[in-house]
Design an enzyme around this catalytic site. Structure first.
Site, short mmCIF file in Angstrom:
data_model
loop_
_atom_site.label_atom_id
_atom_site.label_comp_id
_atom_site.label_asym_id
_atom_site.label_seq_id
_atom_site.Cartn_x
_atom_site.Cartn_y
_atom_site.Cartn_z
N HIS A 232 -14.41 31.31 -102.88
CA HIS A 232 -15.74 30.89 -103.31
C HIS A 232 -16.28 31.87 -104.36
O HIS A 232 -16.04 33.07 -104.28
CB HIS A 232 -16.70 30.81 -102.12
CG HIS A 232 -16.32 29.74 -101.15
ND1 HIS A 232 -16.68 29.77 -99.82
CD2 HIS A 232 -15.60 28.60 -101.31
CE1 HIS A 232 -16.20 28.69 -99.21
NE2 HIS A 232 -15.54 27.98 -100.10
N GLU A 235 -19.82 31.71 -111.16
CA GLU A 235 -19.35 32.22 -112.45
C GLU A 235 -20.31 31.85 -113.57
O GLU A 235 -20.84 30.74 -113.60
CB GLU A 235 -17.97 31.63 -112.80
CG GLU A 235 -16.81 32.36 -112.19
CD GLU A 235 -15.45 31.90 -112.74
OE1 GLU A 235 -14.45 32.44 -112.25
OE2 GLU A 235 -15.40 31.03 -113.63
N SER A 414 -11.74 27.18 -116.39
CA SER A 414 -12.02 26.00 -115.58
C SER A 414 -12.12 24.81 -116.53
O SER A 414 -12.22 24.98 -117.75
CB SER A 414 -13.34 26.18 -114.82
OG SER A 414 -13.27 27.25 -113.91
N HIS A 433 -8.20 19.34 -107.87
CA HIS A 433 -9.44 20.08 -107.63
C HIS A 433 -9.41 21.51 -108.17
O HIS A 433 -10.44 22.17 -108.23
CB HIS A 433 -9.77 20.10 -106.14
CG HIS A 433 -9.11 21.19 -105.34
ND1 HIS A 433 -7.74 21.38 -105.32
CD2 HIS A 433 -9.63 22.15 -104.53
CE1 HIS A 433 -7.46 22.40 -104.53
NE2 HIS A 433 -8.58 22.89 -104.04
N GLY A 436 -4.51 25.48 -107.12
CA GLY A 436 -3.56 25.36 -106.00
C GLY A 436 -2.79 26.65 -105.81
O GLY A 436 -2.29 27.24 -106.78
#
Length: 510
Positions: A232, A235, A414, A433, A436
């Site tokens: 978690h 950013e 991201s 998502h 991984g």
């Protein structure tokens, strides 16, 4: 419980896996016992290598050690009662509890034998990501980057056992569990338009706080508005590349260097306890209803059973808690930015672009074999990615498709993608998502040095604030697959479309 066939060699196992095209592979019936549908997974060459290396390692130790590779877990899910279509693995798939993380499956609600499995949602119910834009440019932030990072760190409680600063009593908690973001809005922690840009509009209506145990509530009460630890983070990011300017503009993104804030968190200890409680109840339900599974971690219950319904109502309440949690941290992030720039969040245009869940099960309508069906879609370590014109996405995104938020690893980029019609038909409107894991947490701790990881981030110009520095090795980029490969695979496979890329300039972690 059925045992996997552990006597086959690696080469024999490969006979059950067929390459469909450059980005997808079919897992044939018989790969594991009792498969009711085939499996499917997406991977490019580097990701394919990781998948098959995992399977080869499993075969070389004859399945000893309790570890199951992702492809075997896809197969085990394909053996669950009531599954339709295929058991699907996304490019960021890695071994998880029951379902692999990055494994999705849909179950026919009309089938009385169809099941719901907490292992198909995960322990961190509605772990998800929220992206907030600003009208700031990187050049506005760079001179005060350290101050801003410290302000965020001071405002948002982080780390294992962190306690929230949102005042709340037991009655407030029950209301938050049932109302989701409507509670945040009522209490002044959210803007009205935040809800519009949130999956499920930030509230699952079937939530029932009475289905949450007292122990779960005790864990959740002090943790609202906290980031937690593990993967978690909050950013501060800069837009690095724009691939689809039309879609980006619909999200308020119009230039490279534009500053955004990404918050990644979930339902904390409350969600974990909801899953733990449900697994205990479902093991008894399986005996009662004669349900057999290949792996006891796939404990499940009939969707229509009391155990199944109780879990779905409790899961929905935990999901609402997670949306309230991310809303609370949005409130705190807005305060931190406003304080540093001596203005208001509104003047900084700090609007929510979107908020997505990565761990959830939801009842949705999809076309299966040419027929519209009502399905319970389990998305574990995956993101809903509905296409343009879908009735469940906001008006602002009807022409572009739903924004899909793909968080990278600590210190890496991201991405924001959009949903596609092909994804709707192939993967129940679902895509990846994140990166991984490539290394287990234990292996990462053994092979990496936390000070070296922190020094490397500083050398890259990334400000970092960490509550537990020694946990940093678990989240280092080396511990994960390359998020660019994962996103590119989804884009080229057509199940989602690249929109823009974000680069971190400051990282806040537990």
């Amino acid at each position: 419980m059925e045992r996997l066939n552990r006597n086959r060699s690696y080469q024999e196992e490969l006979n059950f896996i067929e390459k469909i095209n450059d980005y997808s592979y079919r897992i044939k019936l018989g790969f594991v016992p009792n498969m009711k549908v085939e499996g499917l997974f997406y991977a490019d060459l580097p990701l394919e290598h990781l998948m098959f290396e995992e399977l080869q390692h499993f075969c070389s130790c004859n399945g000893v050690g309790g570890f199951l590779p992702g492809v075997k877990q896809i197969g085990n899910v394909a053996a669950l009662p009531g599954i339709v279509g295929k058991s699907i693995g996304l490019p960021d798939i890695h071994s998880g509890y029951g379902f692999a993380i990055g494994n999705i499956a849909a179950f026919d609600v009309a089938n009385p034998k169809a099941i719901v499995s907490p292992g198909g949602v995960g322990f961190d119910i509605n772990c998800g990501v929220r992206l907030i834009r600003t009208n700031l440019h990187e050049r506005d932030v760079n001179p005060m980057k350290e101050t801003l990072a410290q302000s965020l760190f001071d405002h948002i409680p982080v780390g294992v056992g962190s306690r929230g600063i949102i005042p709340m009593n037991a009655r407030d908690l029950d209301e938050a569990l049932e109302m989701g973001m409507d509670w945040s809005l009522r209490e002044g922690y959210a803007w009205a338009e935040d809800k519009e840009h949130c999956e499920e509009y930030g509230r699952m209506l079937q939530a029932d706080s009475n289905k949450i145990s007292l122990r779960a509530k005790k864990r959740g009460l002090p943790q609202l508005g906290t980031l937690g630890a593990g993967n978690h983070y909050a950013e501060i990011q800069a837009v690095d590349e724009i691939y689809d300017s039309f879609a980006a503009k619909s999200m308020g993104i119009n230039r490279r260097g534009q500053i955004c804030i990404m918050v990644h968190s979930g339902s904390r200890g409350l969600g974990h306890q909801v899953a733990t409680d449900a697994l205990f109840n479902m093991e008894k339900a399986m005996i009662k209803d004669g349900i057999n599974v290949n792996d006891r971690q796939l404990a499940c219950a009939r969707i229509a059973s009391d155990e199944g319904q109780n879990y779905l109502k409790g899961m929905a309440a935990a999901a609402n808690y997670a949306w309230v949690n991310r809303s609370s941290m949005t409130f705190l992030a807005r305060q931190a930015f406003a304080k540093c720039f001596h203005t208001t969040p509104d003047d900084l245009d700090m609007h929510v672009i979107y908020d997505v869940s990565h761990n959830i099960a939801k009842i949705e309508e999809h076309v299966v074999n040419g027929k519209l069906s009502t399905l319970l879609v389990h998305r574990k370590g995956s993101t809903r990615a509905f296409p343009p014109h879908h009735p469940l996405i906001p008006v602002d995104y009807q022409l572009t498709g739903q924004p899909v938020l793909i968080g990278g690893t600590m210190g890496t980029c991201s991405f924001v993608m959009t949903g596609t019609s092909q994804g709707m038909s192939e993967t129940y409107g679902t895509t990846c998502h994140g990166a991984g894991r490539a290394l287990s947490r234990a292996k990462a701790r053994r092979s990496l040095n936390y000070q070296e990881v922190l020094d490397r981030l500083n050398a890259s110009g990334i400000s970092i604030r960490v509550a537990s520095p020694k946990l940093v090795m678990e989240e280092a980029p080396e511990s994960y697959k390359d998020v660019t490969n994962v996103v590119e695979t989804c884009h080229l496979a057509g199940i989602s479309k690249k929109c823009f890329k974000l680069r971190p300039i400051a990282v806040i972690k537990g």
